[in-house]
Design an enzyme around this catalytic site. Structure first.
Site, PDB file in Angstrom:
ATOM      1  N   GLU A  36     116.641  97.977 129.062  1.00 21.54           N
ATOM      2  CA  GLU A  36     117.832  97.788 128.204  1.00 21.54           C
ATOM      3  C   GLU A  36     118.188  96.535 127.706  1.00 21.54           C
ATOM      4  OE1 GLU A  36     120.694 100.251 130.195  1.00 21.54           O
ATOM      5  OE2 GLU A  36     119.441 102.046 130.230  1.00 21.54           O
ATOM      6  N   GLN A  87     113.048 106.558 104.618  1.00 21.53           N
ATOM      7  CA  GLN A  87     113.435 108.129 104.654  1.00 21.53           C
ATOM      8  C   GLN A  87     114.526 108.329 104.419  1.00 21.53           C
ATOM      9  OE1 GLN A  87     110.980 110.484 106.156  1.00 21.53           O
ATOM     10  NE2 GLN A  87     112.410 112.107 106.135  1.00 21.53           N
ATOM     11  N   ASP A 158     105.264 100.064  90.721  1.00 19.12           N
ATOM     12  CA  ASP A 158     105.531 101.600  90.250  1.00 19.12           C
ATOM     13  C   ASP A 158     106.866 101.486  89.347  1.00 19.12           C
ATOM     14  OD1 ASP A 158     107.763 101.565  91.928  1.00 19.12           O
ATOM     15  OD2 ASP A 158     106.545 102.239  93.680  1.00 19.12           O
ATOM     16  N   LYS A 181     100.814 104.280  90.598  1.00 17.77           N
ATOM     17  CA  LYS A 181     100.272 104.312  91.949  1.00 17.77           C
ATOM     18  C   LYS A 181     100.285 105.713  92.623  1.00 17.77           C
ATOM     19  CE  LYS A 181     103.900 103.007  95.288  1.00 17.77           C
ATOM     20  NZ  LYS A 181     104.280 101.857  96.202  1.00 17.77           N
ATOM     21  N   ASP A 207     108.301  93.469  94.417  1.00 20.10           N
ATOM     22  CA  ASP A 207     108.759  94.908  94.965  1.00 20.10           C
ATOM     23  C   ASP A 207     109.828  94.526  96.091  1.00 20.10           C
ATOM     24  OD1 ASP A 207     108.503  97.507  95.477  1.00 20.10           O
ATOM     25  OD2 ASP A 207     106.556  97.503  96.173  1.00 20.10           O
TER      26      ASP A 207
HETATM   27  C1  R5P Z   1     107.978 101.895  98.446  1.00 14.71           C
HETATM   28  O1  R5P Z   1     108.412 102.721  97.708  1.00 14.71           O
HETATM   29  C2  R5P Z   1     108.463 100.242  98.572  1.00 14.71           C
HETATM   30  O2  R5P Z   1     109.023  99.953  97.343  1.00 14.71           O
HETATM   31  C3  R5P Z   1     106.926  99.389  98.777  1.00 14.71           C
HETATM   32  O3  R5P Z   1     106.470  99.751  97.507  1.00 14.71           O
HETATM   33  C4  R5P Z   1     106.411 100.264 100.037  1.00 14.71           C
HETATM   34  O4  R5P Z   1     107.059  99.954 100.955  1.00 14.71           O
HETATM   35  C5  R5P Z   1     105.160  99.127  99.877  1.00 14.71           C
HETATM   36  O5  R5P Z   1     104.394  99.488 101.073  1.00 14.71           O
HETATM   37  P1  R5P Z   1     103.218  98.979 101.337  1.00 14.71           P
HETATM   38  O6  R5P Z   1     103.176  97.477 101.617  1.00 14.71           O
HETATM   39  O7  R5P Z   1     102.921  99.607 102.733  1.00 14.71           O
HETATM   40  O8  R5P Z   1     101.911  99.264 100.323  1.00 14.71           O
END
Ligand code: R5P
Length: 281
Positions: A36, A87, A158, A181, A207
């Protein structure tokens, strides 16, 4: 006022304290024999900036312990990276809305909260205290400008990230667009053909999160096939699991960089100034 942080956000917290010209609280972190988490904070003040990215479950528990240790102070929470935010809805029956479950944990012990490029801003409604979400898009643009790239093409992986790419590109008046994608599984991503022309250009894929890196590695391969001269990868939150950094480098990414919301060797952008500006209101 003092700044205090969990183990995962020490460098960013020290930068925030420096920019605020205030001191940072010394904290001892350890574990009980059963595993813990334990911590003991040094001398506190009557107002505290608590900084802690939720990078994993232990980081979340440590942040909750830290908030509790700061009881009696007027606390402001800085959540640079909020794990579990992806999530953000119930995709299938029986699933939790994990983002909501985590946000609700911060309803007591803090007056307000600051997040940075939270994955889905809709999640802000789950916080029980006033919460402000900051964006490092302009800071990313400023870093790219300092790199001196010649007329780079800024690409979102995206359409959901197009606004972010637009904000990054606006710093230099650069072109921006997005790729399409299709996510096949948790780690496999298929990139659909696109219309923009990457031939003979420097391309920067931007991103909010790089997790496994598969999205950007796939995109980079496609862009090189289309004649891109060099491909860079930039994100706010460098989650970088499962050898993601090496995966990207092995797929020809010239440079991978992120911010210090998650402290990495490739953290080139700091969220500190923007967080301090928000704290000062
Ligand atoms: C998802 O919607 C996020 O904006 C990133 O595009 C995603 O988490 C990237 O994941 P990974 O690096 O596993 O392709």
């Amino acid at each position: 006022m003092k700044v205090i942080s969990t183990e995962k956000s020490q460098i960013l917290a020290a930068r925030i304290a420096g920019a605020l010209n205030t001191s940072i609280v010394d904290v001892k972190f350890s574990r009980f024999p059963d595993g813990e988490l334990y911590l003991a904070a040094g001398e506190l003040d009557d107002e505290t900036i608590i900084v802690g990215s939720v990078t994993d479950s232990d980081a979340l528990v440590q942040l909750l312990l830290l908030i509790d240790a700061c009881e009696g102070s007027k606390n402001h929470l800085v959540l640079p990276y909020m794990g579990y935010a992806r999530q953000d809805k119930r995709f299938r029956n029986g699933e939790p809305i994990s983002a909501r479950a985590v946000a609700r944990l911060f309803g007591r012990g803090v007056e307000n909260c600051i997040t940075v490029n939270i994955h889905e801003p809709e999640v802000l409604k789950y916080f029980d205290v006033p919460t402000t979400n900051l964006s490092l898009a302009k800071d990313m643009g400023a870093y790219l400008r300092s790199m001196g790239l010649s007329d780079p093409l800024i690409l979102a992986p995206d359409d959901g990230a197009l606004g972010f790419a637009d904000d990054v590109a606006s710093v230099g008046g650069w072109d921006y667009d997005h790729l399409e994608k299709t996510r096949l599984s948790g780690v496999d991503v298929k990139m659909a053909p696109k219309k923009l022309c990457a031939a003979s250009r420097s391309v920067v894929i931007v991103d909010d999160i790089i997790s496994t890196g598969s999205t950007i590695a796939t995109a980079a391969n496609m862009l090189y096939q289309q004649g891109a001269t060099e491909v860079y990868a930039a994100c706010v939150h460098g989650v970088l699991i499962g050898g993601a950094y090496v995966h990207l480098k092995a797929n020809g990414i010239r440079e991978v960089f992120c911010s210090d919301t998650i402290e990495r060797g490739c953290s080139r952008i700091s969220a500190a100034d923007r967080i301090v500006a928000a704290l000062r209101g």
